[in-house]
Design a protein around this motif. Sequence first.
Motif, PDB file in Angstrom:
ATOM      1  N   UNK A  95       0.825  -1.206   0.000  1.00  0.00           N
ATOM      2  CA  UNK A  95       0.000   0.000   0.000  1.00  0.00           C
ATOM      3  C   UNK A  95       0.857   1.254   0.000  1.00  0.00           C
ATOM      4  N   UNK A  96       2.073   1.158   0.539  1.00  0.00           N
ATOM      5  CA  UNK A  96       2.961   2.324   0.567  1.00  0.00           C
ATOM      6  C   UNK A  96       3.296   2.819  -0.836  1.00  0.00           C
ATOM      7  N   UNK A  97       3.325   1.905  -1.804  1.00  0.00           N
ATOM      8  CA  UNK A  97       3.578   2.319  -3.189  1.00  0.00           C
ATOM      9  C   UNK A  97       2.469   3.243  -3.674  1.00  0.00           C
ATOM     10  N   UNK A 110       3.278  -5.927  21.706  1.00  0.00           N
ATOM     11  CA  UNK A 110       4.503  -5.121  21.538  1.00  0.00           C
ATOM     12  C   UNK A 110       4.723  -4.683  20.097  1.00  0.00           C
ATOM     13  N   UNK A 111       3.649  -4.238  19.472  1.00  0.00           N
ATOM     14  CA  UNK A 111       3.707  -3.868  18.047  1.00  0.00           C
ATOM     15  C   UNK A 111       4.353  -2.496  17.886  1.00  0.00           C
ATOM     16  N   UNK A 112       5.275  -2.395  16.949  1.00  0.00           N
ATOM     17  CA  UNK A 112       5.871  -1.108  16.580  1.00  0.00           C
ATOM     18  C   UNK A 112       5.809  -0.961  15.061  1.00  0.00           C
ATOM     19  N   UNK A 113       5.668   0.294  14.624  1.00  0.00           N
ATOM     20  CA  UNK A 113       5.520   0.545  13.185  1.00  0.00           C
ATOM     21  C   UNK A 113       5.896   1.987  12.897  1.00  0.00           C
ATOM     22  N   UNK A 114       6.471   2.170  11.726  1.00  0.00           N
ATOM     23  CA  UNK A 114       6.786   3.528  11.263  1.00  0.00           C
ATOM     24  C   UNK A 114       6.645   3.574   9.744  1.00  0.00           C
ATOM     25  N   UNK A 115       6.068   4.662   9.247  1.00  0.00           N
ATOM     26  CA  UNK A 115       5.954   4.849   7.798  1.00  0.00           C
ATOM     27  C   UNK A 115       7.313   5.201   7.200  1.00  0.00           C
ATOM     28  N   UNK A 116       8.065   6.038   7.923  1.00  0.00           N
ATOM     29  CA  UNK A 116       9.403   6.412   7.485  1.00  0.00           C
ATOM     30  C   UNK A 116      10.403   5.880   8.496  1.00  0.00           C
ATOM     31  N   UNK A 141      -6.475   4.778  11.912  1.00  0.00           N
ATOM     32  CA  UNK A 141      -6.553   4.015  10.664  1.00  0.00           C
ATOM     33  C   UNK A 141      -5.321   3.146  10.483  1.00  0.00           C
ATOM     34  N   UNK A 142      -4.174   3.619  10.960  1.00  0.00           N
ATOM     35  CA  UNK A 142      -2.948   2.820  10.877  1.00  0.00           C
ATOM     36  C   UNK A 142      -3.121   1.490  11.598  1.00  0.00           C
ATOM     37  N   UNK A 143      -3.783   1.520  12.736  1.00  0.00           N
ATOM     38  CA  UNK A 143      -4.024   0.301  13.501  1.00  0.00           C
ATOM     39  C   UNK A 143      -4.777  -0.729  12.664  1.00  0.00           C
ATOM     40  N   UNK A 144      -5.806  -0.253  11.958  1.00  0.00           N
ATOM     41  CA  UNK A 144      -6.595  -1.135  11.097  1.00  0.00           C
ATOM     42  C   UNK A 144      -5.762  -1.622   9.911  1.00  0.00           C
ATOM     43  N   UNK A 145      -4.952  -0.730   9.332  1.00  0.00           N
ATOM     44  CA  UNK A 145      -4.099  -1.112   8.204  1.00  0.00           C
ATOM     45  C   UNK A 145      -3.126  -2.217   8.590  1.00  0.00           C
ATOM     46  N   UNK A 146      -2.615  -2.155   9.803  1.00  0.00           N
ATOM     47  CA  UNK A 146      -1.702  -3.203  10.269  1.00  0.00           C
ATOM     48  C   UNK A 146      -2.446  -4.508  10.492  1.00  0.00           C
ATOM     49  N   UNK A 147      -3.657  -4.415  11.022  1.00  0.00           N
ATOM     50  CA  UNK A 147      -4.464  -5.611  11.266  1.00  0.00           C
ATOM     51  C   UNK A 147      -4.799  -6.324   9.955  1.00  0.00           C
ATOM     52  N   UNK A 148      -5.033  -5.557   8.890  1.00  0.00           N
ATOM     53  CA  UNK A 148      -5.366  -6.132   7.589  1.00  0.00           C
ATOM     54  C   UNK A 148      -4.123  -6.473   6.755  1.00  0.00           C
ATOM     55  N   UNK A 149      -2.961  -6.175   7.301  1.00  0.00           N
ATOM     56  CA  UNK A 149      -1.673  -6.384   6.610  1.00  0.00           C
ATOM     57  C   UNK A 149      -1.582  -5.567   5.323  1.00  0.00           C
ATOM     58  N   UNK A 203     -15.546 -10.998  11.658  1.00  0.00           N
ATOM     59  CA  UNK A 203     -15.081  -9.773  12.318  1.00  0.00           C
ATOM     60  C   UNK A 203     -15.391  -8.578  11.426  1.00  0.00           C
ATOM     61  N   UNK A 204     -15.493  -7.409  12.056  1.00  0.00           N
ATOM     62  CA  UNK A 204     -15.880  -6.202  11.329  1.00  0.00           C
ATOM     63  C   UNK A 204     -14.902  -5.067  11.596  1.00  0.00           C
ATOM     64  N   UNK A 205     -14.738  -4.203  10.579  1.00  0.00           N
ATOM     65  CA  UNK A 205     -14.009  -2.948  10.729  1.00  0.00           C
ATOM     66  C   UNK A 205     -14.923  -1.850  10.203  1.00  0.00           C
ATOM     67  N   UNK A 206     -15.281  -0.910  11.047  1.00  0.00           N
ATOM     68  CA  UNK A 206     -16.197   0.168  10.675  1.00  0.00           C
ATOM     69  C   UNK A 206     -15.478   1.497  10.872  1.00  0.00           C
ATOM     70  N   UNK A 207     -15.269   2.210   9.797  1.00  0.00           N
ATOM     71  CA  UNK A 207     -14.584   3.499   9.854  1.00  0.00           C
ATOM     72  C   UNK A 207     -15.609   4.609   9.709  1.00  0.00           C
ATOM     73  N   UNK A 208     -16.178   5.040  10.849  1.00  0.00           N
ATOM     74  CA  UNK A 208     -17.197   6.097  10.872  1.00  0.00           C
ATOM     75  C   UNK A 208     -18.238   5.843   9.793  1.00  0.00           C
TER      76      UNK A 208
END
Length: 620
Positions: free
Chosen positions: A145-147, A380-386, A416-424, A533-538
Amino acid sequence: MSARHGPRPGHGPGAGPAMALVGEKPRDFRGTLRRLLRYLRPRLWQLGAVFLLAALSTVFSIVSPRIMGKATTILFEGLLAKLSGVPGAGIDFGRIARILVLLGLLYVASAAFGIVQQFVMSGVSQRTVYDLRNQVNEKLARLPLSFYDRKTHGEVLSRVTNDIDTIAGTLQQSLTQLITAIVTLVGVVVMMLSISPVLTLVTLVSLPLSLLVTVGVARRSQGYFKAQQKALGELNGHVEETYTGHQVVKAFGREEDVVAEFDRINQRLYEAGWKAQFVSGIIMPLMAFVNNIGYVIVAVVGGIFVARRAVEIGDIQAFLQYARQFSQPITQTANIANILQSTIAAAERVFELLDEPEIVPDPAEPVRLEQVRGEVRFENVSFRYKPDEPLIEDLNLTARPGQVIAIVGHTGAGKTTLVNLLMRFYEIDGGRITVDGVDIRRLRRDDLRSLFGMVLQDTWLFHGTIRENIAYGREGATEEEIVRAAKLAHADGFIRSLPDGYDTVLNEEASNISQGQKQLLTIARAFLADPPMLILDEATSSVDTRTELQIQQAMQTLMKGRTSFVIAHRLSTIREADLILVMDHGRIVEQGTHRELLAAGGPYADLYYSQFAAGQGLAG
């Protein structure tokens, strides 16, 4: 339910033949050319046949003027002998007839070879581009998705459509034209030398002048064409932007400003366009002028040779035809060289796409979850875009089966990042995320994403009927299941009020229904998918208050027994959540129930009071 996001491809403005002069230069011409030629290796014998057929077609065409000259010589000499009173002299019409039959056969053979050559080349070029398109399409599915965050939709679509079309056009037309031009040039020179080396030398005198004219004009016009393309791009962007936001333009009364800006860009396009077309257009008159000078010199010198009986008159006729043909392959080759530059540049952009880093591949022996309970853990999840900008560090979270987890926080907090990580959609940098105790990296991405139904704030509907858009949630859904899903989402009523009901066709932007109605259709799609399972974004952000209450009731039914993650901005929608997570800069700063968090008087209470203190009462 999985959904593929993004607009459908469109076609950008194409360039006419004169545009070939523009040619964007590639950075690595040789390397890209070698790589492009690799796609032709599986069809080498077909390419060999194309070269042979093109050469034969051209050779037969080149030989014809010389043979026609023989007929002219026979006619001229027979008539001259008859007029001179030579006994028994006359025109040998039988010999002329045989020559004409031979000419006819040569022309037919040349045309036949040309047709077969085009047929074979069409197959080669289209099959090559077919393979390339398949590779690009498969590559797009493997890109992270970063591309797509880094590249605009227009840029990606330009590489997939316009650049590949440029390659196809060059393989189909320019390659055979280049073969024909080279064979024609060599063949014409050989035929002229066979007639008269002196006349050939006279003809070659005009060659440097022809090259000087072509190169000089091409360089001058290139700048104008670049300016034209730049202005054309600006005009297209302005029109698209204005058309998309025409309601805003009208609401703020900026019609005159928009028209004035259009006029300014259009004027620049006009000035660059007419200069580019005029300068490139004078190539042919100038070339014709230079060729006519050479033609006159050849005609005069040839006449002298005929008068001295040094050359037959039919050969002079053939030579004049060859002199006319001499400059054409030179101009054609120069034009093809420019087209080839553009083609290699286009291929370079396509290869850059094919060389992009791909997502981490699925495991060779993936785990399959048969009975999904819906327990989700972030450990213990860690993540960075850059690399140098941490976003999430040591995040821990547990969602029990059937719980409703609400995620709130300011814009950019990491919801939203949390959801993006959950969905890989993105890969975590540290720690792990598990579903029912299984690390999601041990699952196939398709299997993982099939466990979640998504209803996003930004609706996505494709051009098709309402029935097809709802059925996108599950392949093979029956009419009854589609209608039931629409009813659960409270969409059935408005759908049946439309003239064509479930057969109503949504246009490209789905602008023929309201934003709230679009949201209802995406919710119906989630009902139909029936995921664990469900993901609801507003999901209720674009509907009125009455519809929101209806949807909330439907959501309660939908979420019953399912682990649900709700990204919420309107805190009134999450009061009944089992657990509310308050995020700030990628960290969970608070968590608890609605009542617990209000009682704590922390960040959640501040958010809640800021939304409801002025009118709705402070329900606790």
